[in-house]
Design a protein around this motif. Structure first.
Motif, PDB file in Angstrom:
ATOM      1  N   ASP A  94       0.821  -1.203   0.000  1.00 22.07           N
ATOM      2  CA  ASP A  94       0.000   0.000   0.000  1.00 22.07           C
ATOM      3  C   ASP A  94       0.864   1.265   0.000  1.00 22.07           C
ATOM      4  O   ASP A  94       0.601   2.210  -0.741  1.00 22.07           O
ATOM      5  CB  ASP A  94      -0.932  -0.024   1.214  1.00 22.07           C
ATOM      6  N   GLY A  95       1.914   1.275   0.805  1.00 26.87           N
ATOM      7  CA  GLY A  95       2.805   2.429   0.866  1.00 26.87           C
ATOM      8  C   GLY A  95       3.526   2.670  -0.448  1.00 26.87           C
ATOM      9  O   GLY A  95       3.683   3.814  -0.888  1.00 26.87           O
ATOM     10  N   ALA A  96       3.957   1.591  -1.092  1.00 23.74           N
ATOM     11  CA  ALA A  96       4.648   1.723  -2.376  1.00 23.74           C
ATOM     12  C   ALA A  96       3.724   2.325  -3.427  1.00 23.74           C
ATOM     13  O   ALA A  96       4.105   3.237  -4.164  1.00 23.74           O
ATOM     14  CB  ALA A  96       5.170   0.363  -2.837  1.00 23.74           C
ATOM     15  N   ILE A  97       2.498   1.831  -3.491  1.00 26.09           N
ATOM     16  CA  ILE A  97       1.567   2.342  -4.496  1.00 26.09           C
ATOM     17  C   ILE A  97       1.218   3.801  -4.211  1.00 26.09           C
ATOM     18  O   ILE A  97       1.096   4.616  -5.127  1.00 26.09           O
ATOM     19  CB  ILE A  97       0.314   1.442  -4.598  1.00 26.09           C
ATOM     20  N   GLU A  98       1.099   4.162  -2.942  1.00 27.34           N
ATOM     21  CA  GLU A  98       0.802   5.548  -2.578  1.00 27.34           C
ATOM     22  C   GLU A  98       1.933   6.481  -3.000  1.00 27.34           C
ATOM     23  O   GLU A  98       1.699   7.539  -3.580  1.00 27.34           O
ATOM     24  CB  GLU A  98       0.573   5.650  -1.076  1.00 27.34           C
ATOM     25  N   ASN A  99       3.171   6.093  -2.724  1.00 23.20           N
ATOM     26  CA  ASN A  99       4.323   6.920  -3.111  1.00 23.20           C
ATOM     27  C   ASN A  99       4.446   7.045  -4.626  1.00 23.20           C
ATOM     28  O   ASN A  99       4.768   8.115  -5.145  1.00 23.20           O
ATOM     29  CB  ASN A  99       5.611   6.356  -2.521  1.00 23.20           C
ATOM     30  N   ILE A 100       4.174   5.980  -5.342  1.00 26.86           N
ATOM     31  CA  ILE A 100       4.255   6.029  -6.800  1.00 26.86           C
ATOM     32  C   ILE A 100       3.132   6.886  -7.375  1.00 26.86           C
ATOM     33  O   ILE A 100       3.360   7.674  -8.290  1.00 26.86           O
ATOM     34  CB  ILE A 100       4.284   4.610  -7.390  1.00 26.86           C
ATOM     35  N   LEU A 101       1.920   6.769  -6.829  1.00 21.91           N
ATOM     36  CA  LEU A 101       0.817   7.612  -7.310  1.00 21.91           C
ATOM     37  C   LEU A 101       1.126   9.096  -7.119  1.00 21.91           C
ATOM     38  O   LEU A 101       0.801   9.913  -7.980  1.00 21.91           O
ATOM     39  CB  LEU A 101      -0.488   7.250  -6.609  1.00 21.91           C
ATOM     40  N   LYS A 102       1.759   9.451  -6.022  1.00 21.06           N
ATOM     41  CA  LYS A 102       2.149  10.845  -5.805  1.00 21.06           C
ATOM     42  C   LYS A 102       3.066  11.322  -6.937  1.00 21.06           C
ATOM     43  O   LYS A 102       2.918  12.432  -7.437  1.00 21.06           O
ATOM     44  CB  LYS A 102       2.856  11.008  -4.463  1.00 21.06           C
ATOM     45  N   ARG A 103       4.003  10.493  -7.349  1.00 20.94           N
ATOM     46  CA  ARG A 103       4.920  10.858  -8.425  1.00 20.94           C
ATOM     47  C   ARG A 103       4.199  10.879  -9.771  1.00 20.94           C
ATOM     48  O   ARG A 103       4.432  11.756 -10.586  1.00 20.94           O
ATOM     49  CB  ARG A 103       6.108   9.901  -8.474  1.00 20.94           C
ATOM     50  N   VAL A 104       3.310   9.924 -10.003  1.00 20.55           N
ATOM     51  CA  VAL A 104       2.577   9.859 -11.272  1.00 20.55           C
ATOM     52  C   VAL A 104       1.764  11.137 -11.474  1.00 20.55           C
ATOM     53  O   VAL A 104       1.748  11.708 -12.560  1.00 20.55           O
ATOM     54  CB  VAL A 104       1.658   8.613 -11.325  1.00 20.55           C
ATOM     55  N   TYR A 105       1.094  11.592 -10.422  1.00 18.20           N
ATOM     56  CA  TYR A 105       0.245  12.767 -10.554  1.00 18.20           C
ATOM     57  C   TYR A 105       1.026  14.087 -10.486  1.00 18.20           C
ATOM     58  O   TYR A 105       0.471  15.132 -10.761  1.00 18.20           O
ATOM     59  CB  TYR A 105      -0.881  12.745  -9.519  1.00 18.20           C
TER      60      TYR A 105
END
Length: 123
Positions: free
Chosen positions: A25-36
């Motif tokens: 969950d933490g990995a996906i959250e950090n990546i979504l922050k970068r994607v957006y």
């Protein structure tokens, strides 16, 4: 983003299970922050901006927690279910790879226990 838990145990979940889910969950959250944020030219560049020594290979960013206590892998999926490329023709700028991204699948591992999170990504 819509998030779906792919694998979750009942109330009998162990500490390892909970930690592996939190890693995913933490990995996906950090990546979504970068994607957006709209700043990473390629998935390889995105991986280079994450904590630890994350790398991108075959459309999957892999890394380890700084403490060495867990690992994660996040796959970047297009509308056909195929993985995006880390760089190269058609994937060399944010404007090229980002419109293709519709889903992220994150897998977290902790001490032999693995859990996954699947998230839809808005165009």
């Amino acid at each position: 983003a819509l998030t779906v838990v792919v694998d979750k145990n009942s109330s009998r979940s162990t500490a390892k299970s909970i930690l592996s889910f939190q890693i995913a969950d933490g990995a996906i959250e950090n990546i979504l922050k970068r994607v957006y944020k709209n700043t990473d030219s390629t998935l390889s560049a995105l991986a280079g901006n994450l904590y630890g020594s994350a790398v991108c290979a075959g459309g999957v960013i892999s890394g380890a927690l700084p403490t060495g206590s867990g690992t994660y892998q996040v796959a970047f999926i297009d509308k056909n279910g195929a993985k995006l490329q880390c760089s190269g023709a058609g994937f060399s700028s944010y404007a090229e790879w980002r419109p293709q991204l519709v889903r992220l699948v994150s897998v977290g591992a902790y001490n032999g226990t693995v859990r996954a999170v699947d998230a839809g990504v808005k165009p």
